[in-house]
Motif scaffolding. Structure first.
Motif, PDB file in Angstrom:
ATOM      1  N   ARG A 242      11.388  12.509 -27.385  1.00 37.70           N
ATOM      2  CA  ARG A 242      10.719  11.319 -27.917  1.00 37.70           C
ATOM      3  C   ARG A 242      10.620  10.297 -26.794  1.00 37.70           C
ATOM      4  NH1 ARG A 242      13.808  10.240 -33.668  1.00 37.70           N
ATOM      5  NH2 ARG A 242      13.362  12.271 -34.593  1.00 37.70           N
ATOM      6  N   VAL A 243       9.445   9.728 -26.607  1.00 41.24           N
ATOM      7  CA  VAL A 243       9.276   8.700 -25.574  1.00 41.24           C
ATOM      8  C   VAL A 243       9.832   7.397 -26.127  1.00 41.24           C
ATOM      9  CG1 VAL A 243       7.629   7.437 -24.162  1.00 41.24           C
ATOM     10  CG2 VAL A 243       7.264   9.864 -24.609  1.00 41.24           C
ATOM     11  N   TYR A 244      10.850   6.871 -25.458  1.00 36.17           N
ATOM     12  CA  TYR A 244      11.474   5.624 -25.895  1.00 36.17           C
ATOM     13  C   TYR A 244      10.703   4.434 -25.335  1.00 36.17           C
ATOM     14  CZ  TYR A 244      15.107   2.217 -26.873  1.00 36.17           C
ATOM     15  OH  TYR A 244      15.790   1.130 -27.331  1.00 36.17           O
ATOM     16  N   THR A 245      10.403   4.457 -24.040  1.00 39.52           N
ATOM     17  CA  THR A 245       9.613   3.392 -23.424  1.00 39.52           C
ATOM     18  C   THR A 245       8.989   3.924 -22.137  1.00 39.52           C
ATOM     19  OG1 THR A 245       9.642   1.079 -22.721  1.00 39.52           O
ATOM     20  CG2 THR A 245      11.508   2.402 -22.072  1.00 39.52           C
ATOM     21  N   THR A 246       7.940   3.237 -21.693  1.00 36.70           N
ATOM     22  CA  THR A 246       7.287   3.581 -20.425  1.00 36.70           C
ATOM     23  C   THR A 246       7.027   2.301 -19.649  1.00 36.70           C
ATOM     24  OG1 THR A 246       5.054   3.446 -21.328  1.00 36.70           O
ATOM     25  CG2 THR A 246       6.113   5.593 -21.402  1.00 36.70           C
ATOM     26  N   PHE A 247       6.996   2.427 -18.329  1.00 33.25           N
ATOM     27  CA  PHE A 247       6.621   1.307 -17.466  1.00 33.25           C
ATOM     28  C   PHE A 247       6.161   1.889 -16.137  1.00 33.25           C
ATOM     29  CE2 PHE A 247      11.179   1.876 -17.681  1.00 33.25           C
ATOM     30  CZ  PHE A 247      11.543   2.080 -16.362  1.00 33.25           C
ATOM     31  N   SER A 248       5.437   1.086 -15.408  1.00 33.19           N
ATOM     32  CA  SER A 248       4.856   1.531 -14.148  1.00 33.19           C
ATOM     33  C   SER A 248       5.943   1.860 -13.129  1.00 33.19           C
ATOM     34  CB  SER A 248       3.932   0.448 -13.587  1.00 33.19           C
ATOM     35  OG  SER A 248       3.498   0.821 -12.291  1.00 33.19           O
ATOM     36  N   ALA A 249       5.745   2.964 -12.434  1.00 38.83           N
ATOM     37  CA  ALA A 249       6.698   3.354 -11.388  1.00 38.83           C
ATOM     38  C   ALA A 249       6.582   2.446 -10.171  1.00 38.83           C
ATOM     39  CB  ALA A 249       6.457   4.807 -10.986  1.00 38.83           C
ATOM     40  N   ALA A 250       5.471   1.708 -10.062  1.00 35.63           N
ATOM     41  CA  ALA A 250       5.270   0.792  -8.930  1.00 35.63           C
ATOM     42  C   ALA A 250       5.709  -0.629  -9.264  1.00 35.63           C
ATOM     43  CB  ALA A 250       3.798   0.796  -8.534  1.00 35.63           C
ATOM     44  N   ASP A 251       6.265  -0.847 -10.426  1.00 33.50           N
ATOM     45  CA  ASP A 251       6.707  -2.177 -10.846  1.00 33.50           C
ATOM     46  C   ASP A 251       7.776  -2.704  -9.883  1.00 33.50           C
ATOM     47  OD1 ASP A 251       7.690  -4.415 -12.140  1.00 33.50           O
ATOM     48  OD2 ASP A 251       7.659  -3.484 -14.115  1.00 33.50           O
ATOM     49  N   PRO A 252       7.621  -3.942  -9.379  1.00 32.14           N
ATOM     50  CA  PRO A 252       8.628  -4.487  -8.460  1.00 32.14           C
ATOM     51  C   PRO A 252      10.018  -4.588  -9.100  1.00 32.14           C
ATOM     52  CG  PRO A 252       6.715  -5.931  -8.576  1.00 32.14           C
ATOM     53  CD  PRO A 252       6.507  -4.839  -9.568  1.00 32.14           C
ATOM     54  N   ALA A 253      10.066  -4.754 -10.393  1.00 29.58           N
ATOM     55  CA  ALA A 253      11.348  -4.848 -11.101  1.00 29.58           C
ATOM     56  C   ALA A 253      11.734  -3.501 -11.708  1.00 29.58           C
ATOM     57  CB  ALA A 253      11.250  -5.912 -12.183  1.00 29.58           C
ATOM     58  N   TRP A 254      11.303  -2.409 -11.069  1.00 26.00           N
ATOM     59  CA  TRP A 254      11.516  -1.072 -11.630  1.00 26.00           C
ATOM     60  C   TRP A 254      12.996  -0.788 -11.883  1.00 26.00           C
ATOM     61  CZ3 TRP A 254      14.264   3.283 -10.438  1.00 26.00           C
ATOM     62  CH2 TRP A 254      13.932   4.440 -11.134  1.00 26.00           C
ATOM     63  N   GLU A 255      13.842  -1.075 -10.922  1.00 29.49           N
ATOM     64  CA  GLU A 255      15.258  -0.731 -11.064  1.00 29.49           C
ATOM     65  C   GLU A 255      15.904  -1.457 -12.236  1.00 29.49           C
ATOM     66  OE1 GLU A 255      19.311  -0.359  -8.430  1.00 29.49           O
ATOM     67  OE2 GLU A 255      17.420  -0.720  -7.422  1.00 29.49           O
ATOM     68  N   ALA A 256      15.595  -2.726 -12.393  1.00 28.17           N
ATOM     69  CA  ALA A 256      16.153  -3.490 -13.514  1.00 28.17           C
ATOM     70  C   ALA A 256      15.611  -2.970 -14.844  1.00 28.17           C
ATOM     71  CB  ALA A 256      15.830  -4.971 -13.347  1.00 28.17           C
ATOM     72  N   ARG A 257      14.313  -2.697 -14.893  1.00 23.66           N
ATOM     73  CA  ARG A 257      13.716  -2.189 -16.137  1.00 23.66           C
ATOM     74  C   ARG A 257      14.276  -0.808 -16.472  1.00 23.66           C
ATOM     75  NH1 ARG A 257       7.483  -3.195 -17.012  1.00 23.66           N
ATOM     76  NH2 ARG A 257       8.225  -2.676 -19.085  1.00 23.66           N
ATOM     77  N   PHE A 258      14.447   0.029 -15.435  1.00 26.83           N
ATOM     78  CA  PHE A 258      14.972   1.372 -15.645  1.00 26.83           C
ATOM     79  C   PHE A 258      16.405   1.317 -16.165  1.00 26.83           C
ATOM     80  CE2 PHE A 258      17.236   5.133 -14.080  1.00 26.83           C
ATOM     81  CZ  PHE A 258      16.497   6.127 -14.691  1.00 26.83           C
ATOM     82  N   THR A 259      17.233   0.497 -15.557  1.00 27.22           N
ATOM     83  CA  THR A 259      18.631   0.373 -15.968  1.00 27.22           C
ATOM     84  C   THR A 259      18.728  -0.113 -17.410  1.00 27.22           C
ATOM     85  OG1 THR A 259      19.244  -0.105 -13.687  1.00 27.22           O
ATOM     86  CG2 THR A 259      20.845  -0.701 -15.394  1.00 27.22           C
ATOM     87  N   GLU A 260      17.919  -1.121 -17.736  1.00 29.62           N
ATOM     88  CA  GLU A 260      17.923  -1.664 -19.096  1.00 29.62           C
ATOM     89  C   GLU A 260      17.430  -0.619 -20.099  1.00 29.62           C
ATOM     90  OE1 GLU A 260      18.724  -4.292 -22.038  1.00 29.62           O
ATOM     91  OE2 GLU A 260      19.173  -4.592 -19.932  1.00 29.62           O
ATOM     92  N   ALA A 261      16.353   0.083 -19.759  1.00 33.28           N
ATOM     93  CA  ALA A 261      15.795   1.080 -20.672  1.00 33.28           C
ATOM     94  C   ALA A 261      16.764   2.246 -20.886  1.00 33.28           C
ATOM     95  CB  ALA A 261      14.464   1.588 -20.134  1.00 33.28           C
TER      96      ALA A 261
END
Length: 126
Positions: A89-108
């Motif tokens: 199941r896809v929980y969330t998606t976001f751009s891999a080029a997002d400058p805040a990728w690491e923070a978004r990834f950790t939170e997700a």
């Protein structure tokens, strides 16, 4: 005349037999339903059913077309020790080029871990 009728009767019988054989041959499946798969004994089927019933939810992630996907994955360990995935199941998606990728990834991933623990608790209670 009698010989000609006998020959005609034999010829018609052979044609009828050929048509019958072609009809039977054309209606059977090209590949038997269990081709290439060994049949499981009752004990093995029960073991697999028990293993699938004990499948657990776990967070996962991947990248598709430049989008990072955080997944909720339901799987169980297969006979070779590798996970057998039953559901993603896809929980969330976001751009891999997002400058805040690491923070978004950790939170997700943190939120996905919480959700997986909830789903596992829900299934074990039910």
């Amino acid at each position: 005349m009698v010989v000609a009728l006998a020959e005609l009767l034999v010829l018609l019988a052979l044609v009828g037999l050929l048509v019958y054989a072609l009809g039977i041959w054309s209606t059977r499946p090209a590949v038997p339903p269990a081709a290439g798969r060994p049949r499981l004994s009752g004990r093995e089927r029960a073991r697999v059913a028990d293993t699938v019933a004990r499948a657990r939810w776990a967070p996962a992630h991947d990248e598709v077309d430049g989008e990072t996907r955080v997944l909720l994955r339901r799987s169980y360990p297969g006979p070779d020790g590798l996970p057998v995935v039953l559901e993603d199941r896809v929980y969330t998606t976001f751009s891999a080029a997002d400058p805040a990728w690491e923070a978004r990834f950790t939170e997700a991933m943190s939120a996905a871990r919480f959700r997986c623990s909830y789903l596992n608790a829900e299934e074990s209670a039910g």
